[in-house]
Design a protein around this motif. Sequence first.
Motif, PDB file in Angstrom:
ATOM      1  N   GLU A 122       0.839  -1.209   0.000  1.00 26.97           N
ATOM      2  CA  GLU A 122       0.000   0.000   0.000  1.00 26.97           C
ATOM      3  C   GLU A 122       0.871   1.255   0.000  1.00 26.97           C
ATOM      4  O   GLU A 122       0.577   2.228  -0.697  1.00 26.97           O
ATOM      5  CB  GLU A 122      -0.922  -0.016   1.223  1.00 26.97           C
ATOM      6  CG  GLU A 122      -1.765   1.224   1.406  1.00 26.97           C
ATOM      7  CD  GLU A 122      -2.863   1.399   0.351  1.00 26.97           C
ATOM      8  OE1 GLU A 122      -3.490   2.471   0.347  1.00 26.97           O
ATOM      9  OE2 GLU A 122      -3.082   0.492  -0.471  1.00 26.97           O
ATOM     10  N   ILE A 137      -7.743   0.990  11.573  1.00 27.10           N
ATOM     11  CA  ILE A 137      -8.166  -0.285  10.993  1.00 27.10           C
ATOM     12  C   ILE A 137      -7.873  -1.412  11.987  1.00 27.10           C
ATOM     13  O   ILE A 137      -7.098  -1.231  12.937  1.00 27.10           O
ATOM     14  CB  ILE A 137      -7.424  -0.574   9.665  1.00 27.10           C
ATOM     15  CG1 ILE A 137      -5.914  -0.683   9.894  1.00 27.10           C
ATOM     16  CG2 ILE A 137      -7.757   0.467   8.615  1.00 27.10           C
ATOM     17  CD1 ILE A 137      -5.135  -1.171   8.689  1.00 27.10           C
ATOM     18  N   VAL A 152      -6.391   7.165  10.174  1.00 23.75           N
ATOM     19  CA  VAL A 152      -7.129   5.994   9.714  1.00 23.75           C
ATOM     20  C   VAL A 152      -6.947   4.881  10.738  1.00 23.75           C
ATOM     21  O   VAL A 152      -5.828   4.470  11.036  1.00 23.75           O
ATOM     22  CB  VAL A 152      -6.599   5.504   8.341  1.00 23.75           C
ATOM     23  CG1 VAL A 152      -7.385   4.277   7.873  1.00 23.75           C
ATOM     24  CG2 VAL A 152      -6.686   6.611   7.312  1.00 23.75           C
ATOM     25  N   ILE A 171      -4.037  -4.371   4.771  1.00 23.49           N
ATOM     26  CA  ILE A 171      -4.857  -3.165   4.793  1.00 23.49           C
ATOM     27  C   ILE A 171      -5.720  -3.156   3.530  1.00 23.49           C
ATOM     28  O   ILE A 171      -5.337  -3.728   2.504  1.00 23.49           O
ATOM     29  CB  ILE A 171      -3.971  -1.892   4.866  1.00 23.49           C
ATOM     30  CG1 ILE A 171      -4.815  -0.623   4.965  1.00 23.49           C
ATOM     31  CG2 ILE A 171      -3.020  -1.822   3.675  1.00 23.49           C
ATOM     32  CD1 ILE A 171      -3.998   0.651   5.230  1.00 23.49           C
ATOM     33  N   LEU A 172      -6.865  -2.542   3.619  1.00 22.93           N
ATOM     34  CA  LEU A 172      -7.726  -2.374   2.454  1.00 22.93           C
ATOM     35  C   LEU A 172      -6.990  -1.500   1.442  1.00 22.93           C
ATOM     36  O   LEU A 172      -6.558  -0.397   1.763  1.00 22.93           O
ATOM     37  CB  LEU A 172      -9.032  -1.700   2.887  1.00 22.93           C
ATOM     38  CG  LEU A 172     -10.194  -1.713   1.916  1.00 22.93           C
ATOM     39  CD1 LEU A 172     -10.684  -3.130   1.668  1.00 22.93           C
ATOM     40  CD2 LEU A 172     -11.335  -0.863   2.459  1.00 22.93           C
ATOM     41  N   VAL A 230     -13.395   5.988   0.496  1.00 22.54           N
ATOM     42  CA  VAL A 230     -12.474   5.325   1.421  1.00 22.54           C
ATOM     43  C   VAL A 230     -13.160   5.086   2.760  1.00 22.54           C
ATOM     44  O   VAL A 230     -13.087   3.990   3.326  1.00 22.54           O
ATOM     45  CB  VAL A 230     -11.179   6.153   1.613  1.00 22.54           C
ATOM     46  CG1 VAL A 230     -10.300   5.521   2.695  1.00 22.54           C
ATOM     47  CG2 VAL A 230     -10.407   6.258   0.312  1.00 22.54           C
ATOM     48  N   GLN A 231     -13.839   6.108   3.267  1.00 24.06           N
ATOM     49  CA  GLN A 231     -14.525   5.977   4.559  1.00 24.06           C
ATOM     50  C   GLN A 231     -15.568   4.853   4.524  1.00 24.06           C
ATOM     51  O   GLN A 231     -15.637   4.020   5.436  1.00 24.06           O
ATOM     52  CB  GLN A 231     -15.196   7.312   4.926  1.00 24.06           C
ATOM     53  CG  GLN A 231     -15.954   7.313   6.240  1.00 24.06           C
ATOM     54  CD  GLN A 231     -15.038   7.390   7.452  1.00 24.06           C
ATOM     55  OE1 GLN A 231     -14.054   6.652   7.552  1.00 24.06           O
ATOM     56  NE2 GLN A 231     -15.358   8.264   8.380  1.00 24.06           N
ATOM     57  N   ILE A 259     -11.883   6.898   9.055  1.00 22.59           N
ATOM     58  CA  ILE A 259     -11.036   8.097   8.991  1.00 22.59           C
ATOM     59  C   ILE A 259     -11.566   9.174   9.921  1.00 22.59           C
ATOM     60  O   ILE A 259     -12.781   9.334  10.059  1.00 22.59           O
ATOM     61  CB  ILE A 259     -11.025   8.691   7.563  1.00 22.59           C
ATOM     62  CG1 ILE A 259     -10.714   7.617   6.527  1.00 22.59           C
ATOM     63  CG2 ILE A 259     -10.020   9.836   7.443  1.00 22.59           C
ATOM     64  CD1 ILE A 259     -10.909   8.093   5.093  1.00 22.59           C
ATOM     65  N   ARG A 308     -15.721   2.256   2.465  1.00 25.11           N
ATOM     66  CA  ARG A 308     -15.069   0.947   2.312  1.00 25.11           C
ATOM     67  C   ARG A 308     -14.444   0.476   3.614  1.00 25.11           C
ATOM     68  O   ARG A 308     -14.517  -0.706   3.962  1.00 25.11           O
ATOM     69  CB  ARG A 308     -14.004   1.008   1.210  1.00 25.11           C
ATOM     70  CG  ARG A 308     -14.592   1.147  -0.185  1.00 25.11           C
ATOM     71  CD  ARG A 308     -13.563   0.949  -1.291  1.00 25.11           C
ATOM     72  NE  ARG A 308     -12.462   1.877  -1.225  1.00 25.11           N
ATOM     73  CZ  ARG A 308     -11.192   1.538  -1.012  1.00 25.11           C
ATOM     74  NH1 ARG A 308     -10.849   0.282  -0.857  1.00 25.11           N
ATOM     75  NH2 ARG A 308     -10.249   2.459  -0.983  1.00 25.11           N
ATOM     76  N   LEU A 309     -13.822   1.412   4.359  1.00 25.12           N
ATOM     77  CA  LEU A 309     -13.219   1.044   5.645  1.00 25.12           C
ATOM     78  C   LEU A 309     -14.276   0.548   6.632  1.00 25.12           C
ATOM     79  O   LEU A 309     -14.073  -0.442   7.331  1.00 25.12           O
ATOM     80  CB  LEU A 309     -12.472   2.245   6.239  1.00 25.12           C
ATOM     81  CG  LEU A 309     -11.168   2.647   5.540  1.00 25.12           C
ATOM     82  CD1 LEU A 309     -10.663   3.978   6.070  1.00 25.12           C
ATOM     83  CD2 LEU A 309     -10.094   1.571   5.711  1.00 25.12           C
ATOM     84  N   THR A 351      -6.175   2.984   0.226  1.00 25.08           N
ATOM     85  CA  THR A 351      -6.595   3.761   1.398  1.00 25.08           C
ATOM     86  C   THR A 351      -5.759   5.027   1.534  1.00 25.08           C
ATOM     87  O   THR A 351      -6.289   6.103   1.786  1.00 25.08           O
ATOM     88  CB  THR A 351      -6.468   2.911   2.680  1.00 25.08           C
ATOM     89  OG1 THR A 351      -7.397   1.823   2.621  1.00 25.08           O
ATOM     90  CG2 THR A 351      -6.738   3.727   3.927  1.00 25.08           C
TER      91      THR A 351
END
Length: 198
Positions: free
Chosen positions: A58, A194, A192, A92-93, A164-165, A178, A167-168, A96
């Motif tokens: 990432e 996770i 962020v 991690i996704l 992003v928010q 986030i 998906r997280l 991001t």
Amino acid sequence: RALQSQINPHFIYNALDTIVCMAKIENHPRIEQSAYSLATFFRIGLSGGERLITLEKELKHAESYMQIQQIRYPDRFDMEINIPENLLQCKILKITVQPLLENCILHGFKRISYKGKITVTAEASEDMQFITLTVADNGMGFVKNPLSSKKDDRTYSGYGIYNVQQRLKLEYGDSCGISYKLNETGGTTATVKIKYCK
């Protein structure tokens, strides 16, 4: 995924590899670096359809994005990454960090007269249940919190941060995601949170 399925990644990689070779032969280092960074950006971003990738990958994806932007905007900003080695293999996704960097460049550094700087850091919670990743800049700070933008509001952060928010939260639950704050010394910090996943 629907978008990825419409892209023939091998065509993109082969085309960019050809540009890299041509630029190297004809001694055009900036073109060579741009094409190489873009190829890396696509390879990791697509990642064979994988949803989760290592933090190390990432960050490489984020660095390839920054290399392209630094060629586009020379001497406008730098990035520093300080991540403990023991966290680099955590999952991690993907995609991001890059939208957060894009926000720094497009909004944080938009009207500054000095050199911008982005610092990326990470730490694990004491119980090793969560990882907190921060992306801090020394820019002008936000007038409107990026998270206050609605999905159909492109006036500040567009769809990037919103996506992003979402998906997280879908991946890790409502306790993750986030958050934004203004720095006392100027600029913005995006945090962020996770779940730790190895």
